[in-house]
Design a protein around this motif. Sequence first.
Motif, PDB file in Angstrom:
ATOM      1  N   THR A  41       0.830  -1.205   0.000  1.00 25.93           N
ATOM      2  CA  THR A  41       0.000   0.000   0.000  1.00 25.93           C
ATOM      3  C   THR A  41       0.861   1.250   0.000  1.00 25.93           C
ATOM      4  O   THR A  41       0.626   2.202  -0.772  1.00 25.93           O
ATOM      5  N   ALA A  42       1.876   1.266   0.872  1.00 26.08           N
ATOM      6  CA  ALA A  42       2.776   2.422   0.935  1.00 26.08           C
ATOM      7  C   ALA A  42       3.559   2.581  -0.361  1.00 26.08           C
ATOM      8  O   ALA A  42       3.719   3.701  -0.870  1.00 26.08           O
ATOM      9  N   GLU A  43       4.032   1.467  -0.915  1.00 26.77           N
ATOM     10  CA  GLU A  43       4.833   1.508  -2.137  1.00 26.77           C
ATOM     11  C   GLU A  43       4.005   1.996  -3.330  1.00 26.77           C
ATOM     12  O   GLU A  43       4.420   2.891  -4.075  1.00 26.77           O
ATOM     13  N   LEU A  44       2.816   1.411  -3.516  1.00 25.83           N
ATOM     14  CA  LEU A  44       1.974   1.784  -4.657  1.00 25.83           C
ATOM     15  C   LEU A  44       1.441   3.204  -4.510  1.00 25.83           C
ATOM     16  O   LEU A  44       1.328   3.935  -5.503  1.00 25.83           O
ATOM     17  N   THR A  45       1.099   3.614  -3.285  1.00 19.47           N
ATOM     18  CA  THR A  45       0.630   4.979  -3.065  1.00 19.47           C
ATOM     19  C   THR A  45       1.701   5.984  -3.462  1.00 19.47           C
ATOM     20  O   THR A  45       1.408   7.018  -4.091  1.00 19.47           O
ATOM     21  N   TYR A  46       2.940   5.668  -3.115  1.00 20.11           N
ATOM     22  CA  TYR A  46       4.060   6.545  -3.483  1.00 20.11           C
ATOM     23  C   TYR A  46       4.190   6.661  -5.000  1.00 20.11           C
ATOM     24  O   TYR A  46       4.320   7.771  -5.552  1.00 20.11           O
ATOM     25  N   HIS A  47       4.141   5.522  -5.695  1.00 17.08           N
ATOM     26  CA  HIS A  47       4.290   5.544  -7.155  1.00 17.08           C
ATOM     27  C   HIS A  47       3.096   6.200  -7.831  1.00 17.08           C
ATOM     28  O   HIS A  47       3.255   6.926  -8.826  1.00 17.08           O
ATOM     29  N   LEU A  48       1.904   5.953  -7.321  1.00 16.91           N
ATOM     30  CA  LEU A  48       0.714   6.578  -7.903  1.00 16.91           C
ATOM     31  C   LEU A  48       0.744   8.092  -7.728  1.00 16.91           C
ATOM     32  O   LEU A  48       0.359   8.844  -8.643  1.00 16.91           O
ATOM     33  N   LYS A  49       1.193   8.562  -6.582  1.00 16.79           N
ATOM     34  CA  LYS A  49       1.287  10.005  -6.357  1.00 16.79           C
ATOM     35  C   LYS A  49       2.290  10.636  -7.313  1.00 16.79           C
ATOM     36  O   LYS A  49       2.045  11.736  -7.853  1.00 16.79           O
ATOM     37  N   MET A  74      -3.149  17.832 -17.228  1.00 19.64           N
ATOM     38  CA  MET A  74      -4.358  17.061 -16.947  1.00 19.64           C
ATOM     39  C   MET A  74      -5.020  17.539 -15.659  1.00 19.64           C
ATOM     40  O   MET A  74      -4.356  18.087 -14.773  1.00 19.64           O
ATOM     41  N   SER A  75      -6.305  17.270 -15.543  1.00 18.05           N
ATOM     42  CA  SER A  75      -7.014  17.551 -14.303  1.00 18.05           C
ATOM     43  C   SER A  75      -6.630  16.516 -13.247  1.00 18.05           C
ATOM     44  O   SER A  75      -6.062  15.463 -13.572  1.00 18.05           O
ATOM     45  N   GLU A  76      -6.957  16.814 -11.993  1.00 19.77           N
ATOM     46  CA  GLU A  76      -6.641  15.893 -10.895  1.00 19.77           C
ATOM     47  C   GLU A  76      -7.263  14.519 -11.137  1.00 19.77           C
ATOM     48  O   GLU A  76      -6.605  13.484 -11.002  1.00 19.77           O
ATOM     49  N   GLU A  77      -8.523  14.503 -11.532  1.00 15.66           N
ATOM     50  CA  GLU A  77      -9.239  13.242 -11.726  1.00 15.66           C
ATOM     51  C   GLU A  77      -8.681  12.460 -12.903  1.00 15.66           C
ATOM     52  O   GLU A  77      -8.469  11.240 -12.817  1.00 15.66           O
ATOM     53  N   ALA A  78      -8.433  13.163 -14.008  1.00 13.74           N
ATOM     54  CA  ALA A  78      -7.902  12.495 -15.202  1.00 13.74           C
ATOM     55  C   ALA A  78      -6.488  11.977 -14.954  1.00 13.74           C
ATOM     56  O   ALA A  78      -6.122  10.879 -15.407  1.00 13.74           O
ATOM     57  N   ALA A  79      -5.676  12.766 -14.225  1.00 17.64           N
ATOM     58  CA  ALA A  79      -4.300  12.344 -13.930  1.00 17.64           C
ATOM     59  C   ALA A  79      -4.294  11.105 -13.050  1.00 17.64           C
ATOM     60  O   ALA A  79      -3.482  10.196 -13.240  1.00 17.64           O
ATOM     61  N   GLU A  80      -5.212  11.061 -12.084  1.00 24.98           N
ATOM     62  CA  GLU A  80      -5.292   9.889 -11.217  1.00 24.98           C
ATOM     63  C   GLU A  80      -5.690   8.655 -12.012  1.00 24.98           C
ATOM     64  O   GLU A  80      -5.122   7.568 -11.833  1.00 24.98           O
ATOM     65  N   GLY A  81      -6.674   8.817 -12.919  1.00 23.55           N
ATOM     66  CA  GLY A  81      -7.085   7.691 -13.752  1.00 23.55           C
ATOM     67  C   GLY A  81      -5.966   7.210 -14.645  1.00 23.55           C
ATOM     68  O   GLY A  81      -5.786   5.996 -14.825  1.00 23.55           O
ATOM     69  N   LYS A  82      -5.184   8.136 -15.206  1.00 24.57           N
ATOM     70  CA  LYS A  82      -4.054   7.770 -16.065  1.00 24.57           C
ATOM     71  C   LYS A  82      -2.990   7.015 -15.271  1.00 24.57           C
ATOM     72  O   LYS A  82      -2.432   6.016 -15.750  1.00 24.57           O
ATOM     73  N   ALA A  83      -2.710   7.489 -14.052  1.00 24.15           N
ATOM     74  CA  ALA A  83      -1.709   6.830 -13.217  1.00 24.15           C
ATOM     75  C   ALA A  83      -2.136   5.408 -12.879  1.00 24.15           C
ATOM     76  O   ALA A  83      -1.323   4.477 -12.888  1.00 24.15           O
ATOM     77  N   VAL A  84      -3.433   5.228 -12.583  1.00 27.05           N
ATOM     78  CA  VAL A  84      -3.946   3.893 -12.258  1.00 27.05           C
ATOM     79  C   VAL A  84      -3.890   2.983 -13.471  1.00 27.05           C
ATOM     80  O   VAL A  84      -3.499   1.810 -13.379  1.00 27.05           O
ATOM     81  N   ASP A  85      -4.270   3.502 -14.632  1.00 24.95           N
ATOM     82  CA  ASP A  85      -4.265   2.686 -15.859  1.00 24.95           C
ATOM     83  C   ASP A  85      -2.864   2.187 -16.189  1.00 24.95           C
ATOM     84  O   ASP A  85      -2.700   1.068 -16.697  1.00 24.95           O
ATOM     85  N   GLU A  86      -1.862   2.997 -15.898  1.00 21.45           N
ATOM     86  CA  GLU A  86      -0.480   2.597 -16.195  1.00 21.45           C
ATOM     87  C   GLU A  86      -0.029   1.429 -15.324  1.00 21.45           C
ATOM     88  O   GLU A  86       0.916   0.724 -15.683  1.00 21.45           O
ATOM     89  N   MET A  87      -0.667   1.256 -14.189  1.00 25.44           N
ATOM     90  CA  MET A  87      -0.299   0.159 -13.295  1.00 25.44           C
ATOM     91  C   MET A  87      -0.738  -1.207 -13.810  1.00 25.44           C
ATOM     92  O   MET A  87      -0.202  -2.229 -13.394  1.00 25.44           O
ATOM     93  N   GLY A  88      -1.713  -1.243 -14.697  1.00 25.57           N
ATOM     94  CA  GLY A  88      -2.176  -2.517 -15.243  1.00 25.57           C
ATOM     95  C   GLY A  88      -3.292  -3.123 -14.433  1.00 25.57           C
ATOM     96  O   GLY A  88      -3.941  -2.459 -13.622  1.00 25.57           O
ATOM     97  N   SER A  89      -3.494  -4.430 -14.619  1.00 24.00           N
ATOM     98  CA  SER A  89      -4.576  -5.139 -13.957  1.00 24.00           C
ATOM     99  C   SER A  89      -4.306  -5.262 -12.459  1.00 24.00           C
ATOM    100  O   SER A  89      -3.261  -5.782 -12.054  1.00 24.00           O
ATOM    101  N   PRO A  90      -5.234  -4.816 -11.607  1.00 23.03           N
ATOM    102  CA  PRO A  90      -5.017  -4.921 -10.153  1.00 23.03           C
ATOM    103  C   PRO A  90      -4.990  -6.368  -9.683  1.00 23.03           C
ATOM    104  O   PRO A  90      -4.299  -6.691  -8.715  1.00 23.03           O
ATOM    105  N   VAL A  91      -5.761  -7.243 -10.367  1.00 20.16           N
ATOM    106  CA  VAL A  91      -5.784  -8.651  -9.986  1.00 20.16           C
ATOM    107  C   VAL A  91      -4.430  -9.299 -10.263  1.00 20.16           C
ATOM    108  O   VAL A  91      -3.836  -9.962  -9.394  1.00 20.16           O
ATOM    109  N   LYS A  92      -3.937  -9.102 -11.466  1.00 15.68           N
ATOM    110  CA  LYS A  92      -2.644  -9.698 -11.832  1.00 15.68           C
ATOM    111  C   LYS A  92      -1.515  -9.116 -10.994  1.00 15.68           C
ATOM    112  O   LYS A  92      -0.630  -9.842 -10.521  1.00 15.68           O
ATOM    113  N   LEU A  93      -1.565  -7.778 -10.786  1.00 19.37           N
ATOM    114  CA  LEU A  93      -0.524  -7.132  -9.994  1.00 19.37           C
ATOM    115  C   LEU A  93      -0.557  -7.631  -8.550  1.00 19.37           C
ATOM    116  O   LEU A  93       0.487  -7.901  -7.945  1.00 19.37           O
TER     117      LEU A  93
END
Length: 442
Positions: free
Chosen positions: A26-34, A45-64
């Motif tokens: 949680t700490a590691e991913l939060t740091y990278h997402l920020k 980008m807007s705050e919301e769009a930037a957050e969505g882009k950062a999450v999309d770059e991480m890939g599938s949450p299940v696989k990760l």
Amino acid sequence: MKNKGDHFLKEVTHHIKSREAREFVTAELTYHLKNAKSMWVQKGMSEEAAEGKAVDEMGSPVKLGQELNRLHKPKVDWVLIGLLVVAMGIGFVPVVSLGYTEAFLVDKFIIVMLGIAAAVGMMLFDYRKLEKFGWVFYFFGIGLLLIFLLLSYIPMEAINGQATVFLGEMTIEGAMAVPFFYLSWVFFEGLLALPFFFIAWASFLNNKRMKVWQICVLFLFSSCLFFFISSLSVSFIYTAMVFVMLWWSQFRKKTVLAMTVVPLGLLFIGGVFFWFSAEEYQRTRLSGFLNPEANAEGSGYLYLKLEELLLSAKWFGGVENYQFIPAAHTDYVFVSMTYHFGYVFAFFIVLVLALFAARILMVSRGIKQSFGTLLLAGGLALFIVPFIYNIAMILGLLPLTSISLPFISYGVMPTVLNAFVMGVVLSVYRRKSLVGAGLRAT
């Protein structure tokens, strides 16, 4: 992180079984997402769009989550656990084979259970939580030494099988005197304080704000207490532990070299002074070690006796005329096992104990956290110094003293203290994948 980011983190950590690993991830991913979100915000980008882009770059949450679960799964050092089982099993051999009473066997079983509890408890405990309590552990160890120092000035003895304590003109007998005897046994020569100083020094030497003069004052104060309670053997182990940890610390090697050379020089001067100012019985005892043949009827007798027992042993035991061996289950257990079971069994004991040291060194190579590394260094010293000294004194290479063989000698401290040390090693090994270079506080 909010909304999509929080949902992503929950999805990922849902697939991670270990609570400690979940906190780390949680700490590691939060740091990278920020960081990723901040980058996209800077690009317009807007705050919301930037957050969505950062999450999309991480890939599938299940696989990760599944991959991180495999990567950060708490590890168990089965090699070290196997060595613990073998060593504690060997520890029963002297009690069983030398014909001690059933009470000794029951006591040994209790001691081993305490050792297992100490090892398993420390393995499951997160050692990293101990680092911030260095001062607490140090002063707790000082308190234990002061208690033993106080007890050492209270006359105690067993008269007609009854415990008796003398407090000035007052005499305490029977059940009321038992607690004093029990405390004297528990705090025997300050051994109980060693684990607390072990944790404390790992914390101090990992603290970049600690100054050299502070380290010197803390060491000298505690060393003086060990000296005052007449525990030279424990003082030797304690000193070795501190200096081994010092060489593995963040201090510059030139500074460490100076901190090592100066005490050695003072020790040499003190040794010369001791030789010329020593009492006659002290010189006689040292002469017994240096020239046992010339003191065969006195201080050299035990050295010659141990040499005779070792030379009369066979490869596989089977000695016909058994001889009396003093402290056969405690300090001199190695010679008694060699004499009764042969050189092969003695080599096996040495091999098992040597593998402990080798395993600690192997584990230390993969540890990235400096506090964990210092704990491994101190644990190695606490184990290997008694191990080498006990074998060396049996072989006549060092003076005889009350240093027991780890796990094999009968007693609480040879088993529980070393089991605690191995538990710390297991704890560090278990969490070695939970310390990464990219970890940041959220």
